[in-house]
Design a protein around this motif. Structure first.
Motif, short mmCIF file in Angstrom:
data_model
loop_
_atom_site.label_atom_id
_atom_site.label_comp_id
_atom_site.label_asym_id
_atom_site.label_seq_id
_atom_site.Cartn_x
_atom_site.Cartn_y
_atom_site.Cartn_z
N MET A 20 57.48 16.87 15.18
CA MET A 20 57.91 18.24 15.46
C MET A 20 57.08 18.86 16.59
SD MET A 20 59.65 21.07 14.55
CE MET A 20 60.23 20.95 12.86
N PRO A 33 65.12 21.91 14.18
CA PRO A 33 64.97 23.21 13.53
C PRO A 33 63.97 23.13 12.37
CG PRO A 33 67.03 22.17 12.88
CD PRO A 33 66.43 21.29 13.94
N ALA A 34 63.27 24.21 12.13
CA ALA A 34 62.30 24.24 11.03
C ALA A 34 62.58 25.46 10.17
CB ALA A 34 60.88 24.31 11.58
N MET A 35 62.83 25.23 8.91
CA MET A 35 63.05 26.35 8.00
C MET A 35 61.88 26.56 7.04
SD MET A 35 66.00 27.53 8.90
CE MET A 35 66.29 28.65 7.56
N CYS A 36 61.00 25.60 6.96
CA CYS A 36 59.87 25.78 6.03
C CYS A 36 58.52 25.56 6.70
CB CYS A 36 60.01 24.86 4.80
SG CYS A 36 59.85 23.10 5.13
N TYR A 37 58.47 24.64 7.66
CA TYR A 37 57.20 24.37 8.33
C TYR A 37 56.77 25.60 9.12
CZ TYR A 37 53.95 22.50 11.75
OH TYR A 37 52.86 22.31 12.53
N GLY A 45 55.75 22.80 5.12
CA GLY A 45 56.62 21.78 5.68
C GLY A 45 57.03 20.74 4.67
N LYS A 47 59.80 20.54 3.02
CA LYS A 47 60.63 20.96 1.89
C LYS A 47 62.10 21.19 2.24
CE LYS A 47 56.74 23.25 -0.37
NZ LYS A 47 56.25 22.10 -1.12
N CYS A 51 64.60 19.54 9.34
CA CYS A 51 64.03 18.91 10.53
C CYS A 51 64.11 17.39 10.48
CB CYS A 51 62.57 19.34 10.69
SG CYS A 51 61.51 18.60 9.43
N CYS A 73 58.43 17.50 10.71
CA CYS A 73 57.32 18.45 10.69
C CYS A 73 56.07 17.89 10.03
CB CYS A 73 57.75 19.73 9.97
SG CYS A 73 58.17 19.50 8.24
S1 FES Z 1 60.71 22.17 8.61
FE1 FES Z 1 61.31 22.08 6.56
S2 FES Z 1 61.15 19.96 6.14
FE2 FES Z 1 60.42 20.09 8.15
#
Ligand code: FES
Ligand SMILES: Cc1cc2nc3c(=O)[nH]c(=O)nc-3n(C[C@H](O)[C@H](O)[C@H](O)COP(=O)(O)O)c2cc1C
Ligand code: SF4
Ligand code: SF4
Ligand code: SF4
Lengths: 338, 446
Positions: A20, A33-37, A45, A47, A51, A73
């Motif tokens: 990432m 795209p990153a939704m948790c990292y 990250g 989860k 990504c 990530c």
């Molecule tokens: S950004 Fe959520 S798993 Fe990598």
């Protein structure tokens, strides 16, 4: 140093860099795209699975492909690694699936959601998802709860990225909220109705990718794309706060104060609650100039810079949207009152 | 009669006490290992034995042990996974209840091999009474000098702790188990790093199933080569199978690897056939997460060979026509079983047990359960059948831990082998919801 090939582009990065972060060095638009990292949050990250990328060759030493898609990530690069992000149809398909999973229980109440316009989930869904749903079941809902006088938790919108939990763990003494329950019944909570009360609690609002944690002093005041972001600073007396913030103006009124974010949408410096919630007069601040906001969602089209859309999105875009975009090219961000 | 390596003395009166266990040859492996072998020699014997992890994945135990990182001055741990919660699997419970000292002996010998000076047994929280049995046995072992400081005068120290879970299937996943053991929420960790490098308290750790550890004493006593003589190919030794469902004699059987499935189901030495004179319909051979197989494919492979109780034979044909030995939870279903209902029931379990960390599993398991619930209750449509297969595929391979796959496989396999039954639920909603009505082999049984 490790040399990798990412979507056909070669790049050299220090050993230990994640896929990432290597991709982000090529420019945020090319990164998965990153939704948790969240870079500033240790342990984040892995989860959301937004990504996931394909590793077509593990390393120069062992060029076999990895059997499963990996979370970019948290996966460090290896010298000679070949990574496919948008060049892999499998990755794009799986990502559509992830959008679908994140949305099946999501309320999609963007029209009344304070996050709309700066929502990572909106952007993610717009760029990577499909516009129909196959979900016919009842959606999961939770009641809204106030966690203290300043923050509201709208759990129904939460995507369980755990960012707010890491924020509280790493920024404050004694976290009082966390994830309760299991599976799709998990919720962010304080167990007993508790107040999140410490000098840095407001930062959970900024890290929340969706409208689950919102600033009660800003609630329903204005759509974000109708406000003007301006960078400002003050001499904050709090030792851990640099007092460098973004003020969001409507006319001459400061409607809210947030931390400044970088090109990846991550907070650059944490700010204290006094700066965030109590300093809402222009006279409290020294203005540095318009904030540079760089977003790719059309929701920000009214205000921000021309969205850069990837080929996939343009190909899938309804003709009407294309026409509209062609006729009304999004305006560049103007001055304070522009 | 096959050999019983673990359960030979299981019915001896008082075998759960130290004295009786010792009289029947107990703790010999500890003496042999500590007094006559180096730790590496013990690892070598386990490698030679071909023992494969009995917790489900079947990973070679000796190889796992040799991967354990051994940095100077850093403690390392052995953790026994006694969380046994997979539907259909109840072998570890029996072993610990009846033969607590066998597990403790295995823990001591294995800890010695790995150089662990503190070891843990993480036991499923619902098994509080078994915890008590183990605690008593541990106290006896301390009193007899097999645990604690300077074991058998060798200078080797070992402390053994027993820690109960709090009732979560996910805490059987090894990294969730370690989190839970550390006192945190039982969320599986992202891997790598693997426990062998960074496990409990970020130290090198081996996690093994109860039955794997219980097999170590006999391997040390008789030698790895001797153990490997039992079984077929890479399935060596004996395996505990917990048989349940519609068999005449449900229970726990220690079998030599390689017993034909047909013999296991129908012979009086094992399950004694299907109860009430009924016909076998399907089998879930290795715990609820492995693919279900219809009668013809569980008894014979697609190539027509007799299916054997081994890792290789059960997985012959991949997931198209095969399944897995898994944890040895053998669930037999007779012709009165509704596969749709059973699949929904399994789905309900995985939905309930998902930790909720990663989006495909958190959201997908609930989605599967809801659609299966509709199908079972006569509110499904034809496209729902493809939908559940597709949702399962979206989960599979894209999650942090294998619970995602465990939730997906039963669904895809059920549709693969019993699609007509799902379709019948859609086309005949009234009949499908009539109490007792079951679709079987093209006929509706009342
Ligand atoms: S950004 Fe959520 S798993 Fe990598
Ligand atoms: C959701 C899930 C639940 C599991 N539950 C158990 C369990 O209850 N007992 C067990 O021994 N292994 C369980 N496992 C497997 C463990 O993660 C691990 O592979 C095993 O304990 C290793 O021991 P072994 O090599 O001796 O088989 C589970 C795995 C998953 C993904
Ligand atoms: S969180 Fe984002 S996607 Fe959800 S309702 Fe708010 S703006 Fe819409
Ligand atoms: S409340 Fe927001 S930051 Fe916290 S877990 Fe939910 S989505 Fe993430
Ligand atoms: S696959 Fe399911 S159980 Fe495993 S980590 Fe993800 S959400 Fe948790």
């Amino acid at each position: 140093m490790a040399k990798i090939t990412y979507d056909g582009i070669e790049i050299e990065v220090p050993d230990g860099t994640t896929i990432m972060n290597a991709a982000r060095q090529l420019g945020g638009k090319l990164a998965p795209p990153a939704m948790c990292y969240y870079t500033p949050l240790k342990g984040s990250g892995g989860k959301c699975r937004a990504c996931l990328v394909r590793v077509a060759a593990g390393s120069a030493k062992d060029p076999r492909p990895m059997p499963k898609l990996v979370a970019s990530c948290i996966t460090p690069v290896q010298d000679g690694m070949v990574v496919e992000n948008t060049t892999s149809q499998q990755v794009l398909d799986v990502r559509k699936g992830i959008v679908e999973m994140l949305l099946i229980n999501h309320p999609l109440d963007c029209p009344v959601c304070d996050q709309a316009g700066e929502c990572d989930l909106q952007n993610f869904a717009f760029e990577h998802g499909i516009s129909t749903t196959r979900y016919e079941e009842e959606r999961r809902t939770f009641d809204k709860v106030d966690i203290g006088p300043l923050i509201q938790l709208h759990m129904t919108r939460c995507i369980l990225c755990y960012r707010c939990v890491y924020t509280a763990d790493q920024l404050t003494d004694g976290r009082v909220h966390g994830v309760l329950g299991r599976g799709d019944a998990s919720e962010i909570g304080t167990y007993i109705e508790n107040v999140i009360d410490n000098d840095f609690s407001g930062n959970v609002i900024d890290v929340c990718p969706v409208g689950a944690l919102t600033d009660k002093t800003f609630r329903f005041k204005q759509r974000v794309w109708l406000t003007k972001p301006v960078d400002a600073h003050r001499d904050c007396t709090h030792e851990k706060c640099g007092g460098r913030v973004t003020l969001w103006y409507k006319g001459n009124d400061v409607l809210r104060v947030t931390a400044r974010k970088d090109e990846n949408g991550e907070v650059k410096e944490w700010i204290c609650n006094e700066c965030r919630f109590d300093k809402k007069e222009t006279s409290d601040w020294v203005i540095d100039g318009p904030a540079h906001i760089d977003r790719s969602s059309v929701v920000s089209a009214n205000h921000y810079e021309l969205p850069v859309l990837n080929q996939q999105v343009i190909a899938d875009m309804p003709e009407s949207t294309m026409r509209e975009l062609a006729q009304n090219p999004p305006l560049k961000l103007g001055g304070l009152n522009g | 009669m096959g050999r019983k390596l673990l359960t030979e003395h299981i019915n001896v009166e008082g075998i759960d006490t130290f004295d009786v266990y010792r009289k029947h040859g107990g703790y010999r492996s500890v003496e042999k290992a500590i007094k006559t072998m180096t730790p590496d020699e013990v690892v070598e014997e386990v490698k030679k034995s071909g023992l494969r992890g009995r917790g489900g994945a079947g990973f070679p135990t000796g190889m796992k042990w040799s991967f354990l990182a051994k940095p100077e001055g850093v403690p390392r741990y052995l953790v026994c996974n006694a969380d046994e919660s997979e539907p259909g699997t109840f072998k570890d419970r029996q072993l610990m209840t009846k033969l607590p000292h066998l597990l403790i002996e295995g823990m001591i010998t294995s800890s010695y091999a790995l150089g662990a000076r503190t070891s843990y047994i993480y036991i499923r929280g619902e098994l509080l009474y078994v915890l008590r049995i183990l605690e008593k046995a541990v106290a006896e072992a301390y009193a007899a000098g097999f645990l604690g400081k300077n074991i058998l005068g060798s200078g080797y120290d070992l402390d053994l702790h027993i820690h109960p879970g709090a009732g979560a299937y996910i805490c059987g996943e090894e990294t969730a188990l370690l989190e839970s053991l550390e006192g945190k929420r039982g969320n599986p960790r992202n891997k790598p790093p693997f426990p062998a490098v960074s496990g409990l308290y970020a130290r090198p750790t081996v996690v093994n199933n109860v039955e794997s550890i219980a097999a170590v004493p006999v391997i040390v006593n008789e030698g790895g080569n001797e153990y490997a003589k039992i079984g077929i190919g890479k399935s060596t030794g004996t395996k505990l199978i917990s048989a349940c469902g519609h068999v005449k004699n449900p229970g726990i059987y220690e079998i030599e690897m390689g017993v034909p499935v047909e013999e296991f189901i129908y012979s009086d030495e094992y399950c004694g056939g299907i109860w009430k004179g009924r016909e076998l319909k399907a089998v879930v051979a290795g715990g609820s997460s492995v693919p279900i197989l219809p009668k013809d494919l569980i008894l014979k492979t697609a190539a027509g060979e007799p299916r054997l109780m081994t890792y290789e034979s059960l997985s012959d044909g991949g997931f198209v026509t095969g399944t897995m030995l898994g944890s040895g939870g053998f669930i037999a279903m007779d012709e009165t079983t509704c596969i749709v209902k059973n699949t929904w029931n399994f789905s309900r379990f995985y939905h309930h047990e998902s930790c909720g960390q990663c989006s495909p599993c958190r959201e997908g398991t609930g989605w599967l359960e809801k659609v299966l619930h509709r199908l079972e209750h006569g509110h499904g449509q034809m496209h729902d059948i493809d939908l559940i297969v597709n949702v399962a595929k979206q989960i599979e391979g894209n999650t942090i831990c294998p619970l995602g796959e465990a939730a997906a496989w039963p669904v895809t396999a059920a549709v693969r082998h019993f699609r007509d039954e799902f379709e019948w639920h859609v086309t005949h909603p009234h009949e499908a919801t009539r109490p007792g009505a079951v679709y079987h082999g093209g006929l509706v049984l009342a």
